[in-house]
Design a protein around this motif. Sequence first.
Motif, PDB file in Angstrom:
ATOM      1  N   PHE A  11       0.819  -1.207   0.000  1.00  0.00           N
ATOM      2  CA  PHE A  11       0.000   0.000   0.000  1.00  0.00           C
ATOM      3  C   PHE A  11       0.858   1.265   0.000  1.00  0.00           C
ATOM      4  N   VAL A  12       2.070   1.165   0.505  1.00  0.00           N
ATOM      5  CA  VAL A  12       3.008   2.289   0.382  1.00  0.00           C
ATOM      6  C   VAL A  12       3.349   2.500  -1.090  1.00  0.00           C
ATOM      7  N   VAL A  13       3.565   1.398  -1.808  1.00  0.00           N
ATOM      8  CA  VAL A  13       3.828   1.476  -3.252  1.00  0.00           C
ATOM      9  C   VAL A  13       2.592   2.013  -3.979  1.00  0.00           C
ATOM     10  N   PHE A  14       1.426   1.535  -3.596  1.00  0.00           N
ATOM     11  CA  PHE A  14       0.174   2.001  -4.200  1.00  0.00           C
ATOM     12  C   PHE A  14       0.032   3.519  -4.058  1.00  0.00           C
ATOM     13  N   ASP A  15       0.308   4.036  -2.874  1.00  0.00           N
ATOM     14  CA  ASP A  15       0.223   5.482  -2.637  1.00  0.00           C
ATOM     15  C   ASP A  15       1.223   6.232  -3.504  1.00  0.00           C
ATOM     16  N   ALA A  16       2.430   5.694  -3.634  1.00  0.00           N
ATOM     17  CA  ALA A  16       3.459   6.361  -4.442  1.00  0.00           C
ATOM     18  C   ALA A  16       3.061   6.411  -5.916  1.00  0.00           C
ATOM     19  N   VAL A  59       1.034   8.062 -18.518  1.00  0.00           N
ATOM     20  CA  VAL A  59       0.440   8.261 -17.204  1.00  0.00           C
ATOM     21  C   VAL A  59      -0.302   7.011 -16.757  1.00  0.00           C
ATOM     22  N   MET A  60      -0.156   6.668 -15.483  1.00  0.00           N
ATOM     23  CA  MET A  60      -0.911   5.568 -14.886  1.00  0.00           C
ATOM     24  C   MET A  60      -2.172   6.163 -14.263  1.00  0.00           C
ATOM     25  N   VAL A  61      -3.326   5.877 -14.854  1.00  0.00           N
ATOM     26  CA  VAL A  61      -4.592   6.464 -14.420  1.00  0.00           C
ATOM     27  C   VAL A  61      -5.288   5.496 -13.465  1.00  0.00           C
ATOM     28  N   PRO A  62      -5.684   5.973 -12.264  1.00  0.00           N
ATOM     29  CA  PRO A  62      -6.312   5.064 -11.289  1.00  0.00           C
ATOM     30  C   PRO A  62      -7.700   4.620 -11.728  1.00  0.00           C
ATOM     31  N   THR A  63      -8.038   3.384 -11.402  1.00  0.00           N
ATOM     32  CA  THR A  63      -9.372   2.855 -11.665  1.00  0.00           C
ATOM     33  C   THR A  63     -10.346   3.385 -10.602  1.00  0.00           C
ATOM     34  N   PRO A  64     -11.650   3.193 -10.810  1.00  0.00           N
ATOM     35  CA  PRO A  64     -12.611   3.631  -9.776  1.00  0.00           C
ATOM     36  C   PRO A  64     -12.327   3.032  -8.403  1.00  0.00           C
ATOM     37  N   LEU A  65     -11.907   1.757  -8.356  1.00  0.00           N
ATOM     38  CA  LEU A  65     -11.600   1.165  -7.058  1.00  0.00           C
ATOM     39  C   LEU A  65     -10.412   1.874  -6.406  1.00  0.00           C
ATOM     40  N   ALA A  66      -9.367   2.148  -7.197  1.00  0.00           N
ATOM     41  CA  ALA A  66      -8.185   2.828  -6.653  1.00  0.00           C
ATOM     42  C   ALA A  66      -8.562   4.197  -6.099  1.00  0.00           C
ATOM     43  N   ARG A  67      -9.415   4.919  -6.835  1.00  0.00           N
ATOM     44  CA  ARG A  67      -9.840   6.252  -6.359  1.00  0.00           C
ATOM     45  C   ARG A  67     -10.658   6.144  -5.074  1.00  0.00           C
ATOM     46  N   SER A  68     -11.397   5.059  -4.930  1.00  0.00           N
ATOM     47  CA  SER A  68     -12.268   4.933  -3.754  1.00  0.00           C
ATOM     48  C   SER A  68     -11.495   4.552  -2.497  1.00  0.00           C
ATOM     49  N   ILE A  69     -10.330   3.925  -2.655  1.00  0.00           N
ATOM     50  CA  ILE A  69      -9.601   3.465  -1.464  1.00  0.00           C
ATOM     51  C   ILE A  69      -8.390   4.317  -1.122  1.00  0.00           C
ATOM     52  N   ILE A  70      -8.023   5.279  -1.985  1.00  0.00           N
ATOM     53  CA  ILE A  70      -6.771   6.003  -1.749  1.00  0.00           C
ATOM     54  C   ILE A  70      -6.788   6.772  -0.435  1.00  0.00           C
ATOM     55  N   GLU A  71      -7.880   7.464  -0.115  1.00  0.00           N
ATOM     56  CA  GLU A  71      -7.899   8.252   1.117  1.00  0.00           C
ATOM     57  C   GLU A  71      -7.866   7.374   2.365  1.00  0.00           C
ATOM     58  N   ALA A  76      -4.650   5.404   6.898  1.00  0.00           N
ATOM     59  CA  ALA A  76      -4.120   4.269   7.649  1.00  0.00           C
ATOM     60  C   ALA A  76      -2.593   4.323   7.719  1.00  0.00           C
ATOM     61  N   LEU A  77      -1.953   4.628   6.585  1.00  0.00           N
ATOM     62  CA  LEU A  77      -0.493   4.721   6.564  1.00  0.00           C
ATOM     63  C   LEU A  77      -0.021   5.854   7.468  1.00  0.00           C
ATOM     64  N   ARG A  78      -0.760   6.971   7.411  1.00  0.00           N
ATOM     65  CA  ARG A  78      -0.381   8.108   8.265  1.00  0.00           C
ATOM     66  C   ARG A  78      -0.532   7.742   9.737  1.00  0.00           C
ATOM     67  N   GLY A  79      -1.562   6.974  10.055  1.00  0.00           N
ATOM     68  CA  GLY A  79      -1.747   6.549  11.439  1.00  0.00           C
ATOM     69  C   GLY A  79      -0.597   5.710  11.938  1.00  0.00           C
ATOM     70  N   GLY A 140      -8.677  16.827   3.228  1.00  0.00           N
ATOM     71  CA  GLY A 140      -8.275  15.489   2.811  1.00  0.00           C
ATOM     72  C   GLY A 140      -6.770  15.312   2.808  1.00  0.00           C
ATOM     73  N   GLU A 141      -6.038  16.330   2.374  1.00  0.00           N
ATOM     74  CA  GLU A 141      -4.565  16.256   2.342  1.00  0.00           C
ATOM     75  C   GLU A 141      -4.002  16.196   3.763  1.00  0.00           C
ATOM     76  N   LEU A 142      -4.584  16.969   4.676  1.00  0.00           N
ATOM     77  CA  LEU A 142      -4.129  16.920   6.063  1.00  0.00           C
ATOM     78  C   LEU A 142      -4.421  15.553   6.686  1.00  0.00           C
ATOM     79  N   ALA A 143      -5.618  15.034   6.402  1.00  0.00           N
ATOM     80  CA  ALA A 143      -5.995  13.726   6.950  1.00  0.00           C
ATOM     81  C   ALA A 143      -5.103  12.622   6.410  1.00  0.00           C
ATOM     82  N   ALA A 144      -4.749  12.725   5.136  1.00  0.00           N
ATOM     83  CA  ALA A 144      -3.921  11.691   4.515  1.00  0.00           C
ATOM     84  C   ALA A 144      -2.461  11.804   4.906  1.00  0.00           C
TER      85      ALA A 144
END
Length: 302
Positions: A11-16, A59-71, A76-79, A140-144
């Motif tokens: 998920f760290v790679v996914f975020d990057a 460009v690598m364009v995120p799918t709807p699932l990727a957009r729904s889980i990114i935040e 979670a990673l920030r926590g 959202g940016e602060l939360a993430a």
Amino acid sequence: MHIAKVDLNLFVVFDAIYTEGSLTRASLKMNLTQPAISHALARLRTLLNDALFERQGHVMVPTPLARSIIEPVRQALRGFEVTLNGAERFDPATSERTFTLAMRDVVEPTILPPLMARIAQAAPSVGVNALRVARGDLEGELAAGSIDAAIDLLLPLSKDIRQMRLPSDQTVVLVRAGHPQVQHALDLEMYLRQEHIQVSSRRSGPSLEDVELSRRGLQRRIRMRCQHYYTACTVVSQTDLLLTMPERYGQVLNQQFGHQLLALPLELAHIDNQLYWHANVDSDPANRWLREQIAEVLNTLP
């Protein structure tokens, strides 16, 4: 799916990849080889049964699932990061951390120079990245955790966002030296007789001084509208146009131009900036130290 079966590094790679929009840039950001990034993405695709990203050109364009889980993923990673950081004492003298701050361009030149001077003395290896974030994305940016703190005007944000009022700024009028009609002082009648520059990133709409003038049944003549105060200061030096702007930024720019800085002959509310951070870093020693540096710097500004 039990979390014990999941490699959280995926998920760290996914975020990057999501942030960079490219496997190559993600590999550079994480200091990994591109095959390693591709392998991690393939494992995550299998785990979630979704492509997650689709290539469109470069460009690598995120799918709807990727957009729904990114935040949720970012939160979670920030926590985890906050928990780990909280378990350690933050030592600015030895830390090599880089903080990311969101701020408007009008604030950046007044805060960053003294802030970096202060940080350089106490924390020689600590870095700062300053960027602009759309106000709608700020929470959202602060939360993430993609930004550590933000400086902006008073905004309607949720209770999860902590804030601290920073020292106020006043509004002044910049007039070129040698202006044929305005010398050393400016009353409201003279102000309204002049032509003005309005600075705004918006296509249209009034400034604070225009709102106050309208409330009094008055109006000034806007001869030019532009996006940046530096441009406006340059125009002031070559014309008889007047520029109304925040005082601290005006002092910074005027070191180059040598304009007259005159009091605005109009009662305006002071410009109050707020320092924002997320509740999940409220007790984080590193974030708390950063907030203290920002507050100390602003308290020492003229």
